[in-house]
Write an enzyme that holds these catalytic residues in place. Structure first.
Site, short mmCIF file in Angstrom:
data_model
loop_
_atom_site.label_atom_id
_atom_site.label_comp_id
_atom_site.label_asym_id
_atom_site.label_seq_id
_atom_site.Cartn_x
_atom_site.Cartn_y
_atom_site.Cartn_z
N GLY A 239 0.74 -1.27 -0.06
CA GLY A 239 0.05 0.06 0.01
C GLY A 239 0.75 1.28 -0.15
CE LYS A 245 3.10 0.10 3.45
NZ LYS A 245 2.88 1.65 3.11
CD GLU A 463 -4.82 29.08 -9.54
OE1 GLU A 463 -5.66 28.26 -9.61
OE2 GLU A 463 -3.50 28.96 -9.65
P1 ADP Z 1 3.39 3.08 6.74
O1 ADP Z 1 2.20 2.33 5.74
O2 ADP Z 1 3.80 3.73 5.73
O3 ADP Z 1 3.90 2.02 7.42
P2 ADP Z 1 2.46 3.78 9.30
O4 ADP Z 1 1.94 2.56 9.77
O5 ADP Z 1 4.05 4.05 9.59
O6 ADP Z 1 2.53 3.96 7.78
O7 ADP Z 1 1.67 4.77 9.57
C1 ADP Z 1 2.03 6.07 10.03
C2 ADP Z 1 1.10 6.83 11.02
O8 ADP Z 1 -0.33 6.98 10.61
C3 ADP Z 1 0.60 5.74 12.24
O9 ADP Z 1 1.48 5.85 13.16
C4 ADP Z 1 -0.55 6.38 12.65
O10 ADP Z 1 -0.40 7.35 13.68
C5 ADP Z 1 -1.19 6.73 11.31
N1 ADP Z 1 -2.35 5.74 10.80
C6 ADP Z 1 -2.20 5.47 9.35
N2 ADP Z 1 -3.24 4.61 9.36
C7 ADP Z 1 -3.98 4.43 10.39
C8 ADP Z 1 -4.89 3.73 10.68
N3 ADP Z 1 -5.78 2.80 9.76
N4 ADP Z 1 -5.63 4.07 12.05
C9 ADP Z 1 -5.18 4.85 12.73
N5 ADP Z 1 -3.99 5.55 12.50
C10 ADP Z 1 -3.20 5.51 11.22
ZN ZN Z 2 -2.59 26.52 -13.44
#
Ligand code: ADP
Ligand code: ZN
Length: 670
Positions: A239, A245, A463
């Protein structure tokens, strides 16, 4: 992407601090060497002169002498002499009456050792002393000389030790140069548990469903194995960045209550040959000790890229070795060993097919950017710690943040709180959230960017051109907000649109989109008869779009139903899969499409010039216009199209809350 609040609050197992006593040992050694060198002579040695020595010699008090380095003569007295009162009070240790200093007792300087020898001989014959004097020649390194030859070396070794320690990423002496083949995984185990559960992961229901099985397995493996089922060894979370993730993988560990090793694919990559493979082996060794456990490899594409693809020969041997050893390790552990590997990537297309073979990452869980319902759920999670005012509604926030990933939503919530704090508010209100969203989309407002009135007018017409063109094109995304407040890096203004929730586009939709994008330049052309550089990113977009229509989507009659898109294409492909004449035809057709679109846009805006004038004047005055403002200024949009989102917002209006003003997708337009 794994740098997030959760990580911080958990603080993973820190590698043990480099032992600071190592430094002390080294310092101590140096001090000892210096000390021995400087003070190794008997502390009780006394200065004397050659005259006095001659007297001692004549009195037969001298046992022997040593000529040190041809310069200094050290005199050692006989035990009998030491008993004489004149010496005994000098050389007897007052604490223990018996022990006399073993010598040497006196020293004096001479010009040369051989001269001294001759003089002693002479003295002996003159005084008729039968016994020869025992003269020992003793070359002895002085500290300065010693330092000149060995000390420099020692100092250099010590320095290297410190420097290499630093280089290898370790703080302090020793560093990690000796641990370079060790895995860099952060470990969350019994002492610092993963406290994230599925409740902290909002939305992503399908993904959670698929991954719950893994939790079940880790908790009760026998339930599966007794039926002969083989448990997947790994799952690949696919994703875009920031969609949660890492969060999901952590939640699996939290739910199952097992140790969690977290690292990034790039942690394996090092400039030294063989290090990556060594780290993989070390990681699995550690994991086996902690089993059952979960290994999470973020950005696995850093190591997992297709082998032998593109790239110059020899350049990626190291990565291939690393990948090979990863494959070997994954094959090497038995399915019931309780190690499950989760990996994340946003580029599954570049991964080596061997990784996806059954028995490795045989399960793929796709995680998409959240839809409006998902966003609402994520907002709810991240609003929990924020003190919000009554007018803040997660539903509305979700509606106003299309295209946002979880990480951006978390960011908006935090920014809003920061903005509210700066405004000395008691609680965070909707206005703060709106400003936070603007900031996350467009970057900081450039309050002191100086734009001349002339330039401002051009931007306003540009714009307004986008806005008016989009307003009267049936398939263009409805505009939601247009502003000429400069923000971020390049944009002097931008317009936000509400994108359709659709996955297939027809040719006329793409053409309408192209016309809307050209609206800015066309407006400048109509009003001033000249164009500016402000349309750069617009032109870039439509050129790409036109080329894909012709060469990728097969939307051109002359080129026909062919697509030159190669999903397996290597990164470095130098040859085009078509002839020169086709290339020329493609260029001509692309030009035709763009010219057509431009003529059409110009015709439309010439016809709607009054509207264009109205909008640009208003923009100059107010700098920011919402969809509702446009409706009052130039009337309702002539096309009725309702999306799930609009229905949702309409329902809100009936309920008597805020009107649907701000809307969709940040399409920064220059
Ligand atoms: P990646 O997919 O890049 O690993 P992360 O898991 O590190 O993304 O997500 C980064 C941050 O975004 C998380 O620490 C959280 O705070 C927030 N986040 C992302 N998706 C969710 C979700 N489904 N629910 C709650 N928080 C989320
Ligand atoms: Zn433009």
């Amino acid at each position: 992407m794994s740098d997030n609040n959760e990580n911080n609050s958990l603080s993973p197992n820190k590698k043990p601090k480099p032992n600071s006593y190592q430094g002390w040992i080294i310092a101590g050694l140096i001090a000892a060497i210096l000390g021995i060198t400087i003070f190794n002579r008997s502390a009780s040695i006394r200065e004397t002169t050659q005259k006095r020595f001659e007297t001692m010699f004549k009195d037969r008090d001298v046992s022997f002498v040593s000529v040190v380095n041809d310069k200094v003569v050290e005199v050692t007295l006989t035990p009998d002499a030491l008993r004489k009162s004149e010496y005994s009070k000098l050389f007897t240790d007052p604490n223990s009456a018996q022990s006399q200093s073993p010598g040497p007792h006196y020293q004096f300087k001479v010009n040369s050792g051989s001269d001294f020898k001759k003089e002693v001989e002479q003295l002996r014959t003159e005084n008729k002393i039968e016994e020869k004097l025992d003269i020992r020649i003793e070359p002895r390194a002085s500290f300065v000389e010693w330092f000149g030859s060995w000390g420099i070396l020692v100092v250099m070794v010590v320095l290297m030790y410190f420097l290499l320690g630093r280089m290898a990423g370790g703080a302090g002496p020793g560093g990690q140069i000796f641990n370079i083949g060790k895995s860099r995984a952060a470990l969350f185990d019994a002492e610092n548990k993963v406290k994230i559960t599925f409740n902290d992961v909002a939305g992503l229901d399908e993904a959670k469903e698929e991954i719950k099985e893994i939790v079940d397995y880790l908790k009760t493996p026998t339930k599966f194995t007794k039926l002969g089922a083989k448990i997947p060894k790994g799952a690949l979370l696919v994703g875009p960045p920031g969609t949660g993730k890492t969060l999901l993988a952590k939640a699996v560990a939290g739910e199952a209550g097992v140790p969690f090793f977290s690292l990034s694919g790039s942690d394996f990559v090092e400039m030294f040959v063989g290090v990556g493979a060594a780290r993989v082996r070390d990681l699995f060794k550690q994991a086996k000790e902690k089993a059952p456990c979960i290994i999470f490899i973020d950005e696995i594409d850093a190591v997992g890229r297709s082998r032998g693809r593109g790239a110059m020969p020899g350049s990626n041997d190291e990565r291939e070795n690393t990948l090979n050893s990863l494959l070997v390790e994954m094959d090497g552990f038995a399915t019931d060993s309780g190690i499950i590997i989760l990996a994340a990537t946003n580029r599954p297309d570049v991964l080596d097919p061997a990784l996806m073979r059954p028995g490795r990452f045989d399960r793929q869980v796709s995680i998409d950017k959240p839809d409006i319902i998902g966003r609402e759920a994520i907002f709810k999670v991240h609003l929990k710690p924020v003190k919000i005012a009554l007018d803040v509604d997660p539903k509305e926030l979700a509606a106003q943040t299309p295209g946002f990933a979880g990480a951006e939503i978390a960011n908006v919530c935090n920014e809003a709180a920061l903005i509210a704090a700066r405004r000395d508010r008691e609680e965070v209100c909707m206005k703060d959230f709106q400003d936070a969203m603007d900031r996350v989309i467009g970057g900081m407002e450039k309050k002191n960017k100086i734009i001349s009135p002339d330039e401002k007018e051009i931007v306003a017409y540009h714009e307004a051109g986008h806005a008016v063109a989009g307003w009267f094109l049936e398939f263009a995304d409805p505009l939601v907000k247009v502003t000429i407040v400069p923000r971020g890096v390049a944009a002097l203004g931008y317009a936000q649109y509400l994108p359709r929730e659709q996955y297939l586009y027809r040719a006329e939709q793409l053409i309408d989109e192209m016309c809307m994008t050209l609206g800015g330049r066309a407006a400048e052309d109509i009003i001033y008869g000249k164009v500016s550089t402000g349309a750069l990113s617009d032109l870039e977009r439509i050129t790409k779009l036109a080329y894909s229509m012709v060469t990728v989507y097969g939307m051109n009659d002359r080129i026909g139903n062919v697509s030159f898109y190669d999903s397996k294409q290597s990164e470095y492909s130098f040859n085009k899969p078509y002839s020169e004449s086709t290339a020329q035809a493609i260029d001509e057709e692309v030009r035709k499409i763009i010219d057509h679109a431009y003529e059409r846009t110009k015709a439309l805006l010439t016809e709607k010039r009054p509207e264009l004038e109205i909008i640009s004047k208003e923009l100059l005055k107010r700098e920011l216009l919402y969809q509702s403002d446009l409706e009052t200024l130039i009337g309702k949009r002539p096309f009725e199209r309702r999306t799930a989102y609009q229905e949702f917002m309409d329902a809100k209006v009936e309920k008597g809350t805020t009107p649907p003003e701000v809307v969709e997708e940040a399409t920064a337009q220059s």
